[in-house]
Design a protein around this motif. Structure first.
Motif, PDB file in Angstrom:
ATOM      1  N   GLY A   1     -41.473 -33.225  -3.111  1.00 48.69           N
ATOM      2  CA  GLY A   1     -41.617 -33.585  -4.459  1.00 48.69           C
ATOM      3  C   GLY A   1     -41.024 -32.408  -5.306  1.00 48.69           C
ATOM      4  O   GLY A   1     -41.146 -32.456  -6.468  1.00 48.69           O
ATOM      5  N   ALA A   2     -40.100 -31.618  -4.512  1.00 52.29           N
ATOM      6  CA  ALA A   2     -39.542 -30.619  -5.380  1.00 52.29           C
ATOM      7  C   ALA A   2     -38.462 -31.127  -6.335  1.00 52.29           C
ATOM      8  O   ALA A   2     -37.621 -32.110  -5.707  1.00 52.29           O
ATOM      9  CB  ALA A   2     -39.008 -29.568  -4.517  1.00 52.29           C
ATOM     10  N   LEU A   3     -38.145 -30.919  -7.305  1.00 52.02           N
ATOM     11  CA  LEU A   3     -37.372 -31.347  -8.266  1.00 52.02           C
ATOM     12  C   LEU A   3     -35.825 -30.959  -8.013  1.00 52.02           C
ATOM     13  O   LEU A   3     -34.891 -31.741  -8.161  1.00 52.02           O
ATOM     14  CB  LEU A   3     -37.650 -30.999  -9.751  1.00 52.02           C
ATOM     15  N   ASP A   4     -35.850 -29.668  -7.491  1.00 49.69           N
ATOM     16  CA  ASP A   4     -34.482 -29.206  -7.245  1.00 49.69           C
ATOM     17  C   ASP A   4     -34.651 -27.904  -6.189  1.00 49.69           C
ATOM     18  O   ASP A   4     -35.839 -27.329  -6.113  1.00 49.69           O
ATOM     19  CB  ASP A   4     -33.855 -28.698  -8.459  1.00 49.69           C
ATOM     20  N   TYR A   5     -33.595 -27.494  -5.705  1.00 50.48           N
ATOM     21  CA  TYR A   5     -33.566 -26.396  -4.585  1.00 50.48           C
ATOM     22  C   TYR A   5     -32.518 -25.459  -5.202  1.00 50.48           C
ATOM     23  O   TYR A   5     -31.400 -25.908  -4.768  1.00 50.48           O
ATOM     24  CB  TYR A   5     -33.585 -26.996  -3.301  1.00 50.48           C
ATOM     25  N   TRP A   6     -32.931 -24.273  -5.240  1.00 52.38           N
ATOM     26  CA  TRP A   6     -31.819 -23.186  -5.690  1.00 52.38           C
ATOM     27  C   TRP A   6     -31.733 -22.058  -4.375  1.00 52.38           C
ATOM     28  O   TRP A   6     -32.765 -21.427  -4.260  1.00 52.38           O
ATOM     29  CB  TRP A   6     -32.043 -22.685  -7.108  1.00 52.38           C
ATOM     30  N   VAL A   7     -30.531 -21.930  -4.095  1.00 52.82           N
ATOM     31  CA  VAL A   7     -30.356 -20.906  -3.027  1.00 52.82           C
ATOM     32  C   VAL A   7     -30.106 -19.590  -3.970  1.00 52.82           C
ATOM     33  O   VAL A   7     -29.345 -19.490  -4.847  1.00 52.82           O
ATOM     34  CB  VAL A   7     -29.256 -21.162  -2.176  1.00 52.82           C
ATOM     35  N   LYS A   8     -30.860 -18.540  -3.704  1.00 49.96           N
ATOM     36  CA  LYS A   8     -30.707 -17.408  -4.291  1.00 49.96           C
ATOM     37  C   LYS A   8     -29.383 -16.797  -4.188  1.00 49.96           C
ATOM     38  O   LYS A   8     -29.021 -16.773  -3.248  1.00 49.96           O
ATOM     39  CB  LYS A   8     -32.002 -16.475  -4.131  1.00 49.96           C
TER      40      LYS A   8
ATOM     41  N   ILE B   1     -46.084 -31.160 -12.833  1.00 47.15           N
ATOM     42  CA  ILE B   1     -45.284 -30.043 -13.178  1.00 47.15           C
ATOM     43  C   ILE B   1     -44.010 -29.751 -12.152  1.00 47.15           C
ATOM     44  O   ILE B   1     -44.028 -29.934 -11.195  1.00 47.15           O
ATOM     45  CB  ILE B   1     -45.846 -28.633 -13.132  1.00 47.15           C
ATOM     46  N   PRO B   2     -42.833 -29.974 -12.735  1.00 45.04           N
ATOM     47  CA  PRO B   2     -41.527 -29.878 -12.092  1.00 45.04           C
ATOM     48  C   PRO B   2     -41.566 -28.614 -11.150  1.00 45.04           C
ATOM     49  O   PRO B   2     -41.666 -27.407 -11.940  1.00 45.04           O
ATOM     50  CB  PRO B   2     -40.513 -30.108 -12.998  1.00 45.04           C
ATOM     51  N   VAL B   3     -41.048 -28.588  -9.994  1.00 43.70           N
ATOM     52  CA  VAL B   3     -41.186 -27.544  -9.093  1.00 43.70           C
ATOM     53  C   VAL B   3     -39.804 -27.272  -8.449  1.00 43.70           C
ATOM     54  O   VAL B   3     -39.150 -28.379  -7.988  1.00 43.70           O
ATOM     55  CB  VAL B   3     -42.011 -27.547  -7.892  1.00 43.70           C
ATOM     56  N   ILE B   4     -39.093 -26.113  -8.832  1.00 43.19           N
ATOM     57  CA  ILE B   4     -37.801 -25.836  -8.294  1.00 43.19           C
ATOM     58  C   ILE B   4     -38.029 -24.790  -7.329  1.00 43.19           C
ATOM     59  O   ILE B   4     -38.370 -23.745  -7.382  1.00 43.19           O
ATOM     60  CB  ILE B   4     -36.790 -25.410  -9.479  1.00 43.19           C
ATOM     61  N   ILE B   5     -37.583 -25.122  -6.031  1.00 46.70           N
ATOM     62  CA  ILE B   5     -37.624 -23.932  -4.942  1.00 46.70           C
ATOM     63  C   ILE B   5     -36.236 -23.031  -5.208  1.00 46.70           C
ATOM     64  O   ILE B   5     -35.413 -23.605  -5.429  1.00 46.70           O
ATOM     65  CB  ILE B   5     -37.582 -24.734  -3.508  1.00 46.70           C
ATOM     66  N   TYR B   6     -36.969 -21.773  -5.221  1.00 45.63           N
ATOM     67  CA  TYR B   6     -35.809 -20.815  -5.420  1.00 45.63           C
ATOM     68  C   TYR B   6     -35.962 -19.889  -4.088  1.00 45.63           C
ATOM     69  O   TYR B   6     -37.080 -19.051  -3.994  1.00 45.63           O
ATOM     70  CB  TYR B   6     -36.409 -20.047  -6.651  1.00 45.63           C
ATOM     71  N   SER B   7     -35.153 -20.138  -3.183  1.00 44.15           N
ATOM     72  CA  SER B   7     -35.160 -19.214  -1.807  1.00 44.15           C
ATOM     73  C   SER B   7     -33.990 -18.923  -1.398  1.00 44.15           C
ATOM     74  O   SER B   7     -32.763 -19.293  -1.789  1.00 44.15           O
ATOM     75  CB  SER B   7     -35.812 -20.444  -0.933  1.00 44.15           C
ATOM     76  N   THR B   8     -33.685 -17.946  -0.465  1.00 40.88           N
ATOM     77  CA  THR B   8     -32.681 -17.164   0.228  1.00 40.88           C
ATOM     78  C   THR B   8     -32.201 -18.247   1.329  1.00 40.88           C
ATOM     79  O   THR B   8     -31.055 -18.190   1.760  1.00 40.88           O
ATOM     80  CB  THR B   8     -33.114 -16.029   0.877  1.00 40.88           C
TER      81      THR B   8
ATOM     82  N   ASN C   1     -55.196 -23.682 -19.712  1.00 41.08           N
ATOM     83  CA  ASN C   1     -54.050 -23.367 -20.573  1.00 41.08           C
ATOM     84  C   ASN C   1     -52.913 -22.790 -20.078  1.00 41.08           C
ATOM     85  O   ASN C   1     -51.928 -22.786 -20.789  1.00 41.08           O
ATOM     86  CB  ASN C   1     -54.687 -21.985 -21.518  1.00 41.08           C
ATOM     87  N   ILE C   2     -52.822 -22.338 -18.706  1.00 39.24           N
ATOM     88  CA  ILE C   2     -51.588 -22.386 -18.010  1.00 39.24           C
ATOM     89  C   ILE C   2     -51.020 -23.579 -17.713  1.00 39.24           C
ATOM     90  O   ILE C   2     -51.304 -24.288 -16.667  1.00 39.24           O
ATOM     91  CB  ILE C   2     -51.674 -21.377 -17.045  1.00 39.24           C
ATOM     92  N   ARG C   3     -50.145 -24.297 -18.427  1.00 40.15           N
ATOM     93  CA  ARG C   3     -49.380 -25.398 -18.016  1.00 40.15           C
ATOM     94  C   ARG C   3     -47.842 -25.091 -18.130  1.00 40.15           C
ATOM     95  O   ARG C   3     -47.312 -25.483 -19.356  1.00 40.15           O
ATOM     96  CB  ARG C   3     -49.762 -26.527 -18.482  1.00 40.15           C
ATOM     97  N   PRO C   4     -47.199 -24.605 -17.285  1.00 39.12           N
ATOM     98  CA  PRO C   4     -45.925 -24.177 -17.364  1.00 39.12           C
ATOM     99  C   PRO C   4     -44.930 -25.513 -17.470  1.00 39.12           C
ATOM    100  O   PRO C   4     -45.237 -26.625 -17.097  1.00 39.12           O
ATOM    101  CB  PRO C   4     -45.252 -23.605 -16.287  1.00 39.12           C
ATOM    102  N   ALA C   5     -43.522 -25.553 -18.083  1.00 37.29           N
ATOM    103  CA  ALA C   5     -42.502 -26.366 -18.098  1.00 37.29           C
ATOM    104  C   ALA C   5     -42.130 -26.444 -16.731  1.00 37.29           C
ATOM    105  O   ALA C   5     -41.630 -27.543 -16.192  1.00 37.29           O
ATOM    106  CB  ALA C   5     -41.379 -26.144 -19.141  1.00 37.29           C
ATOM    107  N   PHE C   6     -41.975 -25.415 -15.960  1.00 36.63           N
ATOM    108  CA  PHE C   6     -41.418 -25.378 -14.585  1.00 36.63           C
ATOM    109  C   PHE C   6     -42.068 -24.332 -13.834  1.00 36.63           C
ATOM    110  O   PHE C   6     -42.378 -23.335 -14.610  1.00 36.63           O
ATOM    111  CB  PHE C   6     -39.778 -25.142 -14.583  1.00 36.63           C
ATOM    112  N   ILE C   7     -42.140 -24.767 -12.681  1.00 37.12           N
ATOM    113  CA  ILE C   7     -42.675 -23.771 -11.565  1.00 37.12           C
ATOM    114  C   ILE C   7     -41.352 -23.344 -10.558  1.00 37.12           C
ATOM    115  O   ILE C   7     -40.859 -24.239 -10.047  1.00 37.12           O
ATOM    116  CB  ILE C   7     -43.821 -23.967 -10.553  1.00 37.12           C
TER     117      ILE C   7
END
Length: 132
Positions: free
Chosen positions: A108-115, A87-94, A54-60
């Motif tokens: 395979g990460a969809l995007d990469y966000w620097v915190k 499931i699209p994965v966005i890396i969220y890292s320092t 049941n846990i199927r998020p739009a994004f991780i």
């Protein structure tokens, strides 16, 4: 266990509880309600995803630098698992290291966000994903 089958659900996997609070504040500033499940450990998040269909998020959203199971190891498992690999994965890292960014995207990460310490930057980024 939570029943979270909804269009606007995400998961944040990050070992820093302060980042959970920051992320939560940013989500609350969006004009729509986003359900977010927070995990301090990648291993626990994966166990929940494996056991609860049941846990199927739009994004991780996934931090890289975590003890026990790193973000890249978690990403590798997610992308190799049927039912989770899409499931699209966005890396969220320092980390702003080009090697980390390139490795994440190659895996395979969809995007990469620097915190950032700027909450509005995160609100803008989240808006692009959840409001489109």
């Amino acid at each position: 266990m939570l029943n979270v089958i909804k269009e606007k659900t995400c998961i944040l996997i990050d070992d820093d509880g302060d980042d959970h609070v920051f992320f939560s504040i940013a989500l609350k500033r969006l004009p729509i309600k986003i359900n977010c499940i927070y995990y301090l450990e990648a291993k626990v998040a994966l166990e929940d995803l494996f056991q609860n269909k049941n846990i199927r998020p739009a994004f991780i959203f996934l931090d890289l630098n975590m003890p026990q199971l790193s973000g890249l190891e978690c990403l590798k498992i997610l992308k190799a698992t049927p039912g989770l690999s899409d499931i699209p994965v966005i890396i969220y890292s320092t980390s702003s290291n080009e090697k980390d960014i390139n490795s994440s995207k190659q895996m395979g990460a969809l995007d990469y966000w620097v915190k950032s310490d700027n909450i509005e930057d995160l609100v803008i980024k989240l808006s692009k994903f959840f409001l489109n």
